[in-house]
Design a protein around this motif. Sequence first.
Motif, short mmCIF file in Angstrom:
data_model
loop_
_atom_site.label_atom_id
_atom_site.label_comp_id
_atom_site.label_asym_id
_atom_site.label_seq_id
_atom_site.Cartn_x
_atom_site.Cartn_y
_atom_site.Cartn_z
N TYR A 141 61.30 14.71 -8.36
CA TYR A 141 61.47 13.94 -9.59
C TYR A 141 60.33 14.22 -10.56
O TYR A 141 59.17 14.32 -10.16
CB TYR A 141 61.48 12.44 -9.30
CG TYR A 141 62.78 11.91 -8.79
CD1 TYR A 141 63.96 12.06 -9.54
CD2 TYR A 141 62.85 11.23 -7.59
CE1 TYR A 141 65.15 11.57 -9.07
CE2 TYR A 141 64.04 10.73 -7.12
CZ TYR A 141 65.19 10.90 -7.87
OH TYR A 141 66.38 10.41 -7.41
N CYS A 142 60.67 14.31 -11.81
CA CYS A 142 59.66 14.49 -12.85
C CYS A 142 59.73 13.37 -13.88
O CYS A 142 59.06 13.42 -14.91
CB CYS A 142 59.84 15.83 -13.55
SG CYS A 142 59.61 17.24 -12.47
N SER A 171 52.32 17.58 -19.41
CA SER A 171 51.20 18.35 -18.86
C SER A 171 51.23 18.35 -17.33
O SER A 171 50.88 19.34 -16.69
CB SER A 171 49.87 17.81 -19.37
OG SER A 171 49.69 16.46 -18.96
N GLN A 172 51.67 17.23 -16.73
CA GLN A 172 51.77 17.17 -15.27
C GLN A 172 52.89 18.09 -14.76
O GLN A 172 52.75 18.71 -13.70
CB GLN A 172 52.03 15.73 -14.82
CG GLN A 172 50.85 14.81 -15.02
CD GLN A 172 51.19 13.37 -14.73
OE1 GLN A 172 52.25 12.88 -15.11
NE2 GLN A 172 50.28 12.67 -14.05
N TYR A 218 52.36 21.19 -12.15
CA TYR A 218 53.18 21.36 -10.95
C TYR A 218 53.78 22.76 -10.90
O TYR A 218 53.78 23.41 -9.85
CB TYR A 218 54.28 20.30 -10.90
CG TYR A 218 55.20 20.49 -9.73
CD1 TYR A 218 54.79 20.15 -8.44
CD2 TYR A 218 56.46 21.05 -9.88
CE1 TYR A 218 55.62 20.34 -7.34
CE2 TYR A 218 57.29 21.25 -8.80
CZ TYR A 218 56.87 20.90 -7.53
OH TYR A 218 57.69 21.11 -6.45
N ILE A 219 54.27 23.25 -12.03
CA ILE A 219 54.87 24.59 -12.07
C ILE A 219 53.81 25.64 -11.75
O ILE A 219 54.08 26.61 -11.03
CB ILE A 219 55.55 24.84 -13.43
CG1 ILE A 219 56.78 23.93 -13.55
CG2 ILE A 219 55.94 26.30 -13.58
CD1 ILE A 219 57.43 23.95 -14.92
N GLU A 260 51.48 29.48 -7.77
CA GLU A 260 50.40 29.87 -6.84
C GLU A 260 50.94 30.00 -5.42
O GLU A 260 50.61 30.96 -4.71
CB GLU A 260 49.26 28.85 -6.89
CG GLU A 260 48.45 28.89 -8.15
CD GLU A 260 47.40 27.77 -8.21
OE1 GLU A 260 47.05 27.21 -7.14
OE2 GLU A 260 46.96 27.46 -9.32
N LEU A 261 51.76 29.04 -5.01
CA LEU A 261 52.37 29.07 -3.68
C LEU A 261 53.26 30.30 -3.52
O LEU A 261 53.22 30.99 -2.49
CB LEU A 261 53.18 27.79 -3.45
CG LEU A 261 53.92 27.68 -2.13
CD1 LEU A 261 52.94 27.52 -0.98
CD2 LEU A 261 54.90 26.52 -2.18
N LEU A 262 54.06 30.60 -4.54
CA LEU A 262 54.95 31.77 -4.48
C LEU A 262 54.15 33.08 -4.46
O LEU A 262 54.54 34.04 -3.81
CB LEU A 262 55.92 31.75 -5.66
CG LEU A 262 56.94 30.60 -5.66
CD1 LEU A 262 57.74 30.62 -6.96
CD2 LEU A 262 57.85 30.70 -4.46
N LYS A 263 53.02 33.10 -5.16
CA LYS A 263 52.19 34.30 -5.16
C LYS A 263 51.56 34.53 -3.79
O LYS A 263 51.52 35.67 -3.30
CB LYS A 263 51.10 34.19 -6.23
CG LYS A 263 50.29 35.45 -6.37
CD LYS A 263 49.28 35.34 -7.50
CE LYS A 263 48.49 36.61 -7.61
NZ LYS A 263 47.47 36.54 -8.66
N GLN A 264 51.12 33.46 -3.14
CA GLN A 264 50.51 33.58 -1.82
C GLN A 264 51.53 34.07 -0.79
O GLN A 264 51.23 34.91 0.04
CB GLN A 264 49.94 32.24 -1.36
CG GLN A 264 48.71 31.80 -2.09
CD GLN A 264 48.31 30.38 -1.71
OE1 GLN A 264 48.95 29.75 -0.88
NE2 GLN A 264 47.26 29.89 -2.35
#
Length: 150
Positions: free
Chosen positions: A98-99, A105-106, A110-111, A116-120
């Motif tokens: 939920y957003c 800005s939040q 989050y995006i 970052e997670l997808l890059k790792q």
Amino acid sequence: MSAAQAKALHDSDGDDCWDSKVCPSRRSYIRNRDRRNQARRRKRYAELQTLEVPEMGLPQITYAVLIVYREPGDSPVHAIAAEVWQDQEKVAQVPPIYCCQMVPSQVHVYIQKLLELLKQNYGIKKFASLVRLDPYQCSIEGCFLHPKVG
């Protein structure tokens, strides 16, 4: 109209523009123009060479899609999810969150954390596409937009 009718029409106007050497062939050309153009298109298409690209040697493509549940226009974001695809197969997904209570800005933060997670995990630096879905398609269990049954 027939050739005789066209000739009579032009003769009655007094302009005497009917030319027996030119007008019948022009009328024939105009009458058969669609059929001739279609035949030309078929011939051109038949002459095109079809190339087959071998599947061996093509690199495997991994990409991510950002899914935003939001009404059209300048409306707030209801939820965000993501999917990771390898070629034509979904290999991972980030379930929607939920957003509604977040400020813009939040949502952006989050995006960025999602990227970052997808890059790792997959080496993905940005989303390949963004898919906007109606909030009523939200798949969050217990979503307040879905009527409760029973």
